[in-house]
Design an enzyme around this catalytic site. Structure first.
Site, PDB file in Angstrom:
ATOM      1  N   GLU A   1       0.810  -1.288  -0.012  1.00 23.92           N
ATOM      2  CA  GLU A   1      -0.095   0.140   0.059  1.00 23.92           C
ATOM      3  C   GLU A   1       0.793   1.322   0.027  1.00 23.92           C
ATOM      4  OE1 GLU A   1      -3.106   0.423   2.600  1.00 23.92           O
ATOM      5  OE2 GLU A   1      -4.020  -1.607   2.384  1.00 23.92           O
TER       6      GLU A   1
ATOM      7  N   GLU B   1      -5.960  -8.298   1.524  1.00 23.59           N
ATOM      8  CA  GLU B   1      -6.688  -7.875   2.715  1.00 23.59           C
ATOM      9  C   GLU B   1      -8.186  -7.538   2.502  1.00 23.59           C
ATOM     10  OE1 GLU B   1      -5.560  -4.436   4.753  1.00 23.59           O
ATOM     11  OE2 GLU B   1      -3.376  -4.823   4.887  1.00 23.59           O
TER      12      GLU B   1
END
Length: 478
Positions: free
Chosen positions: A196, A384
């Site tokens: 990320e 995720e």
């Protein structure tokens, strides 16, 4: 099945008809729903990250990270929480792996803490730091759980001068990545470089809500973005040079997941086009090894400085792409030069316990479809997906998180749609196996399948853990 009113039932008593004979024939003849089956070998797992669960921040030679510094800065974290202890998984890792085994997972996605292995970010490695991950890996393999290792989830060594503002940090990451994979890849075959970029760069260096808490001007932010991309590229090259044969490597992104406002041809095409344009600073650069002309023109004098060879490294082929999927970016077709417009979230949109977590499970399908249609990766992992909930332990010692069950069932159902259409999704990792330190939210938000009593470190299974275990056992959405 249609609703049946009281008049459609017979009295049940001595000598009376059975319930079956009293039910309408149409109710008895309805076929049972067929479970949405996933392919054989699909990876079902959970995710965690080092600073969020390990604790033991001063043990066995670990150096401080920028999150140690940031979390101890007054006013930065809800309730003044820190990751000093977190879930104490550094000491309780065997118990946490037991929870994974009880769930039935066949994969565990977790991260290595850079400052445990290199306390100063570079220089002499710390053998005790790496030994911890050897123990974790051994325990996972003993329980027939495949490790998927993330090399960077935001706990940058504090000792590195200027952090991600410095190009040297990308080089230091490559050295760290090559060292770790060279020593773990005899038993670990799946590594992710960075996780990320948009979060640790934009939230940490532009918004200031995450470590290191800076609010830099656009030109400097774009350069930090470039250094993060370069860390992936140089790290990937170092892994290829040092890891054992058969090692696979990719990266993880949480892209702007563009969802067409209506599933018609023109809006679907707009969402596909937006996927490439809206992700120009990170995902597009990773996948194409270049910055889009439209991005460079838009940034003008604030565009990042690129040195020879940078983009070749950044665009090096990967074996898979990890996607963290939570919320949609709504897109519609229009007559502008771009051919699309981004719609704002409705203020009435349903949300989970976290105010940012807008509920729309269709984002799972479109995140996969658009990434695959635009760049055609050979494999996708959902690294995720999950939600916070207002979890409460009942007097009977249970946590009845029916909303999390609803959330996961809905999102995984849309993941199945992508799988059924042939997109190469290889696995799904729920965030998270246990409640943990949720960055600037501290311990105020709970994402786990297991409840953590932070005073006692007791782990309590939630209803969602039971549900997820049933999904894994059936290899199907139930």
């Amino acid at each position: 099945m249609a609703r049946i009113n009281r008049r459609q039932f017979c009295k049940i008593g001595a000598g009376s008809a059975t319930i079956a004979t009293c039910l309408p024939k149409f109710a008895l003849s309805q076929p049972r729903a067929v479970p949405r089956q996933f392919p054989k070998g699909f990876v079902w797992g959970c995710s965690t990250a080092s600073y969020q669960i390990e604790g033991a921040v001063k043990e066995d030679g670990r150096g401080p990270s920028i999150w140690d510094t940031f979390s101890h800065t007054p006013g930065k974290i809800v309730n003044g929480d820190t990751g000093d202890v977190a879930d104490d998984s550094y000491h309780l890792y065997k118990e946490d792996i037991r929870l994974l085994r009880e769930l039935g997972v066949n994969g565990y996605h977790f991260s290595v803490a850079w400052p445990r292995v290199f306390p100063n970010g570079t220089g002499q490695p710390n053998p005790k730091g790496l030994d911890y991950y050897h123990r974790v890996i051994d325990e996972l393999l003993a329980n027939r759980i495949t490790p998927y290792i993330d090399l960077y989830v935001w706990d940058l060594p504090q000792a590195l001068p200027n952090g991600w503002q410095s190009r040297d940090t990308a080089k230091a990451f490559a050295d760290y990545a090559g060292y770790v994979t060279g020593r773990l890849s005899d038993r670990v075959k799946h590594f992710f470089t960075v996780n990320e970029c948009t979060s640790f760069v934009d939230i940490g260096y532009r918004e200031g809500r995450h470590a290191p808490g800076l609010k830099l001007p656009d030109r400097q932010v774009n350069q930090v973005r470039h250094h993060a991309l370069l860390a992936h590229g140089l790290g990937l090259q170092a892994i290829r040079a040092n890891a054992s044969s058969g090692t696979k490597v990719g990266f993880i992104d949480m892209p702007q997941a563009c969802v067409p406002v209506i599933e018609t041809k023109e809006h679907i095409e707009a969402a596909r086009r937006a996927t490439r344009e809206e992700n120009a600073p990170f995902l597009t650069a990773f996948m194409e090894g270049k910055y889009l002309d439209s991005y460079l023109e838009r940034e003008g004098p604030n565009a990042p400085r690129v040195e020879p060879g940078d983009l070749d490294a950044i665009g090096s082929p990967v074996d898979f792409v990890g996607l963290n999927v939570y919320v949609p970016t709504y897109v519609r077709a229009d007559g502008s030069p771009r051919g699309y417009a981004v719609e704002p979230w409705p203020t009435s949109a349903p949300r989970m316990e976290s105010d940012w977590l807008f509920f729309d499970p269709s984002v799972m399908y479109w995140a996969v479809r658009n990434v695959c249609d635009v760049w055609k990766p050979s494999a996708i992992y959902i690294t995720e997906n999950g939600c916070s909930s207002a979890d409460v332990v009942t007097a009977e010692g249970r946590v009845e998180d029916t909303d999390r069950v609803m959330f996961l069932r809905s999102y995984i159902t849309h993941l199945h749609r992508a799988v059924a259409e042939g997109y190469p999704v290889k696995g799904m990792f729920v965030w998270s196996v246990i409640d943990n330190f949720e960055w600037d939210r501290g311990f105020s938000e709970r994402f786990g399948l297991y409840y953590i009593d932070y005073k006692t470190q007791k782990r309590i299974p939630k209803l969602s853990a039971e549900w997820y275990g049933e999904v894994i056992a059936a290899n199907a959405v139930l």
